[in-house]
Structures are given as C-alpha cells and as structure tokens.
Design a protein around this motif. Structure first.
Motif, PDB file in Angstrom:
ATOM      1  N   VAL A 189      11.475  -7.020   7.929  1.00 31.74           N
ATOM      2  CA  VAL A 189      11.085  -6.316   6.709  1.00 31.74           C
ATOM      3  C   VAL A 189      10.558  -4.946   7.119  1.00 31.74           C
ATOM      4  O   VAL A 189       9.677  -4.853   7.987  1.00 31.74           O
ATOM      5  CB  VAL A 189      10.010  -7.096   5.920  1.00 31.74           C
ATOM      6  N   LEU A 190      11.126  -3.911   6.538  1.00 28.38           N
ATOM      7  CA  LEU A 190      10.706  -2.541   6.837  1.00 28.38           C
ATOM      8  C   LEU A 190       9.586  -2.127   5.892  1.00 28.38           C
ATOM      9  O   LEU A 190       9.584  -2.490   4.715  1.00 28.38           O
ATOM     10  CB  LEU A 190      11.887  -1.590   6.705  1.00 28.38           C
ATOM     11  N   ILE A 191       8.643  -1.363   6.418  1.00 28.04           N
ATOM     12  CA  ILE A 191       7.460  -0.962   5.660  1.00 28.04           C
ATOM     13  C   ILE A 191       7.369   0.563   5.643  1.00 28.04           C
ATOM     14  O   ILE A 191       7.500   1.217   6.680  1.00 28.04           O
ATOM     15  CB  ILE A 191       6.179  -1.541   6.292  1.00 28.04           C
ATOM     16  N   ARG A 192       7.134   1.096   4.454  1.00 18.43           N
ATOM     17  CA  ARG A 192       6.979   2.548   4.306  1.00 18.43           C
ATOM     18  C   ARG A 192       5.693   2.829   3.544  1.00 18.43           C
ATOM     19  O   ARG A 192       5.467   2.293   2.463  1.00 18.43           O
ATOM     20  CB  ARG A 192       8.174   3.136   3.552  1.00 18.43           C
ATOM     21  N   GLY A 193       4.846   3.673   4.125  1.00 16.21           N
ATOM     22  CA  GLY A 193       3.614   4.074   3.463  1.00 16.21           C
ATOM     23  C   GLY A 193       3.651   5.531   3.074  1.00 16.21           C
ATOM     24  O   GLY A 193       4.215   6.362   3.797  1.00 16.21           O
ATOM     25  N   ASP A 194       3.080   5.852   1.916  1.00 16.86           N
ATOM     26  CA  ASP A 194       3.002   7.234   1.443  1.00 16.86           C
ATOM     27  C   ASP A 194       1.558   7.568   1.103  1.00 16.86           C
ATOM     28  O   ASP A 194       0.962   6.941   0.224  1.00 16.86           O
ATOM     29  CB  ASP A 194       3.867   7.421   0.193  1.00 16.86           C
ATOM     30  N   VAL A 195       0.998   8.548   1.802  1.00 22.03           N
ATOM     31  CA  VAL A 195      -0.349   9.006   1.499  1.00 22.03           C
ATOM     32  C   VAL A 195      -0.261   9.956   0.312  1.00 22.03           C
ATOM     33  O   VAL A 195       0.369  11.011   0.386  1.00 22.03           O
ATOM     34  CB  VAL A 195      -0.997   9.710   2.705  1.00 22.03           C
ATOM     35  N   VAL A 196      -0.891   9.574  -0.786  1.00 28.03           N
ATOM     36  CA  VAL A 196      -0.803  10.357  -2.011  1.00 28.03           C
ATOM     37  C   VAL A 196      -1.733  11.564  -1.952  1.00 28.03           C
ATOM     38  O   VAL A 196      -1.360  12.681  -2.326  1.00 28.03           O
ATOM     39  CB  VAL A 196      -1.142   9.481  -3.234  1.00 28.03           C
TER      40      VAL A 196
END
Length: 250
Positions: A189-196
């Motif tokens: 499972v690939l994980i992507r985080g975005d700092v808003v």
C-alpha cells in the motif's frame, strides 16, 4: 510548562463530540491560522474546561495557502495513475515500486511512504471502531498536541487547540492518503502525505506524525491507549502517550 495532570473530563468531551461528528468536505476556503506556542498549548490543554463546545468539523474542501500539492482534495482521492504510471509499475517488485515512489516525492513537498497490505487492513479494521487519537509533537522544550482522525483511505491531522477553539472553522494541517492498487498483487500500500500549512508542520514532522500514528494503531500495546481514548475516555491519561513515546512528563 505545566505538569501533566488528570484530564479525563477534557478527553471525555473530545472523544464524545468527535464520535458524533465526522469530517465533512463541502465548504469553501479557510483562513490561515496563527502559530500556537508549545507553552500556550500545554497551558490550555490542562485547563479543566474546554473553551467551546465541539461542533461538527467543517469542510476540508479548502483552497491551499501553501506551495504543497496544489489542487489536492483530501477526501476525493487523487488517482494513483495521475501521480505515477501504474502500467509501468505492474511488472516491478514491491521493493522497486517503493523506491520509485519514495524518489518521486523527494523535494516535491509531499511525504512518500509505504506499508504491507496486511498492516493496512489491520489499520482499516481498527480505525472503524477507534477513529480518533491525540499525539504530542515535540518542539524545543515542549510539545504541541495533534488531533488525529483515521478515516481510511485517509488520515488527517490538525492542532488540538485549533480543534478545541475553532470547531467548524478547524482545518487540517496535514492529510495522508493510502493507495491500495497494489495491495493484492504486491502486498503493498502506497502512502502519500500533503502538508497543507507549511507554517504549522515541517516535512520531517509530518513524516514522524504518520509513522507514529500508525504505530499506535498497529502495535497491540499502544493500541490499548487508542481504544481507551475512544471507548473509555474517562480512564485515558495523556501522560501514558508521553511515556509510550519516551517523552518527558512536564
């Protein structure tokens, strides 16, 4: 900074109201926040009463105010094939896919990570019963407290103080998305985080937060604290989270 004391009434109120109200994602843009110092966060955290009643979380359909992930919409999962060429990855082994995924996100203002599909399914299962948690983020000589909601395939983080004070005006500092396209074929499972809000979190803090949040859901001993927060908040003690993370109890 004040010493951690029994705050069961605060946690009971947080958990009770959070269970009633899920995130909604239809409202317009939010205003940016002012910085909350660790000392002020700690002081407010230990007040016996909340500054306001928790209301339904507002929409996360915000307009981004940072250079990160322009156009990303947290609860409308950005298609994986718009990020990478899935067809070209199908014949790669999991280690190679992970390396490509991680390299893609270096220097792009996002967080790239991965996990075993079996662990993701455990996270998904546990999050159905225990959706919320609180995690201290250490800065300097103190910590700020982050409020977490796991609503797979998403994980969202915001400052507890903003959640307490702003109610429907609260907006996430950081959103995480899980991609399961390779779960069956690659156990990946690939994980992507975005700092808003870059003024709120650094990339390294964001990476630490998602790893730490996962550890509380996937580790059987730590998960007992998550269960207590969600199911029996009157018995929840924040100092137990600090101990689990080897942070000093101030």
């Amino acid at each position: 900074m004040q010493r951690v004391s029994s705050t069961s009434k605060i946690w009971r109120t947080i958990a009770s109201n959070a269970r009633k109200n899920l995130f909604h994602f239809n409202d317009p843009c939010y205003r940016s926040f002012t910085t909350v110092s660790p000392a002020l966060t700690s002081q407010r955290l230990h007040q016996p009463e909340l500054p306001c009643d928790f209301r339904k979380w507002g929409s996360l359909g915000f307009c981004r105010t940072s250079r990160f992930a322009t156009g990303f919409n947290p609860l409308q999962l950005k298609p994986l094939d718009s990020i990478v060429d899935i067809e070209r990855l199908k014949d790669r082994d999991p280690e190679n896919i992970t390396s490509i995924w991680d390299d893609y996100h270096i220097g792009r203002g996002h967080i790239g990570a991965s996990m075993k599909a079996s662990l993701y399914h455990l996270l998904e299962h546990r999050a159905k019963e225990c959706r919320y948690f609180v995690i201290p983020l250490w800065r300097g000589s103190g910590y700020i407290t982050m409020f977490v909601q796991v609503q797979t395939p998403h994980m969202l983080f915001t400052g507890l103080e903003d959640y307490k004070a702003r109610g429907t005006q609260a907006s996430p500092y950081y959103t995480v998305s899980f991609y399961t396209e390779f779960a069956e074929s690659k156990d990946l499972v690939l994980i992507r985080g975005d700092v808003v809000f870059t003024s709120k979190l650094t990339d390294s803090e964001a990476k630490w937060l998602v790893e730490t949040a996962q550890s509380f859901y996937l580790n059987d001993v730590r998960y007992k604290l998550v269960e207590r927060f969600n199911k029996d908040p009157s018995e929840f003690e924040f100092k137990d989270v600090l101990r689990a993370l080897n942070m000093p109890i101030l």
